[in-house]
Design a protein around this motif. Structure first.
Motif, PDB file in Angstrom:
ATOM      1  N   GLU A  45      92.209  -3.325  45.984  1.00  0.00           N
ATOM      2  CA  GLU A  45      92.799  -4.325  46.874  1.00  0.00           C
ATOM      3  C   GLU A  45      94.111  -3.806  47.471  1.00  0.00           C
ATOM      4  O   GLU A  45      94.357  -3.952  48.669  1.00  0.00           O
ATOM      5  N   TYR A  49      95.281  -2.680  51.700  1.00  0.00           N
ATOM      6  CA  TYR A  49      96.464  -3.009  52.497  1.00  0.00           C
ATOM      7  C   TYR A  49      97.247  -1.754  52.889  1.00  0.00           C
ATOM      8  O   TYR A  49      97.681  -1.616  54.023  1.00  0.00           O
ATOM      9  N   ILE A  72      97.779  -8.741  40.009  1.00  0.00           N
ATOM     10  CA  ILE A  72      96.422  -8.902  40.529  1.00  0.00           C
ATOM     11  C   ILE A  72      95.396  -8.753  39.406  1.00  0.00           C
ATOM     12  O   ILE A  72      94.440  -9.532  39.312  1.00  0.00           O
ATOM     13  N   TYR A  93      99.321 -14.007  42.079  1.00  0.00           N
ATOM     14  CA  TYR A  93      98.389 -13.276  42.944  1.00  0.00           C
ATOM     15  C   TYR A  93      98.728 -13.515  44.418  1.00  0.00           C
ATOM     16  O   TYR A  93      98.783 -12.578  45.213  1.00  0.00           O
ATOM     17  N   GLU A  94      98.956 -14.760  44.784  1.00  0.00           N
ATOM     18  CA  GLU A  94      99.285 -15.066  46.174  1.00  0.00           C
ATOM     19  C   GLU A  94     100.598 -14.419  46.578  1.00  0.00           C
ATOM     20  O   GLU A  94     100.731 -13.914  47.698  1.00  0.00           O
ATOM     21  N   ARG A  97      99.799 -10.742  47.088  1.00  0.00           N
ATOM     22  CA  ARG A  97      99.071 -10.532  48.340  1.00  0.00           C
ATOM     23  C   ARG A  97     100.015 -10.629  49.543  1.00  0.00           C
ATOM     24  O   ARG A  97      99.962  -9.808  50.451  1.00  0.00           O
TER      25      ARG A  97
END
Length: 145
Positions: A45, A49, A72, A93-94, A97
């Motif tokens: 993940e 990015y 994560i 997590y948010e 991200r």
């Protein structure tokens, strides 16, 4: 690229926490393959990015990415449990991200050299290389032909 090892995850969150999250067979031991998969998923993940801005693998692992990988991975492990256990992990997590998005946009720095040598500059992804200007001729431009 791995941003965090299982041992580093245990240091950050505690071995007892990892056992609690992964001990499905009740033997009192953490499930190493489950932890490895959560870390691999977190790294993938992150790479998704970073690839927009950096050539991968990075020359070093910035500490901020190790923390993000841990958040994560824990979120991924918690997502396998009851819904009530996940709220703090979801927030982390948010946050992780959003931070990755900021790194991808260039508003947050990894602390790496600003001007990378040409061989370390990110190349175009396959999607970027395949996309281009809109076609000149299409159904709307052909007038029914």
């Amino acid at each position: 690229m791995a941003y965090l090892t299982a041992a580093e995850l245990a240091t950050r969150y505690g071995q007892d926490r990892l056992i609690d999250l992964t001990d499905r067979d009740g033997d009192g031991l953490a499930d190493d393959p489950m932890i490895a998969q959560a870390l691999a998923d977190a790294s993938a993940e992150i790479d998704g990015y970073l690839a927009a801005r950096y050539r991968l693998p990075l020359p070093t692992v910035p500490a901020i990415l190790a923390r993000i990988a841990g958040d994560i991975a824990i979120y991924r492990l918690l997502s396998l449990r009851r819904m009530g256990d996940i709220e703090d992990a979801r927030r982390r997590y948010e946050d992780a991200r959003r931070l990755l998005e900021a790194i991808s946009r260039g508003t947050v720095s990894l602390g790496l050299p600003a001007a990378l040598p040409p061989e370390q500059q990110p190349g175009l992804s396959l999607a970027a290389a395949k996309s281009g200007p809109a076609p000149v001729f299409g159904p709307d431009q052909m007038g029914g032909f």
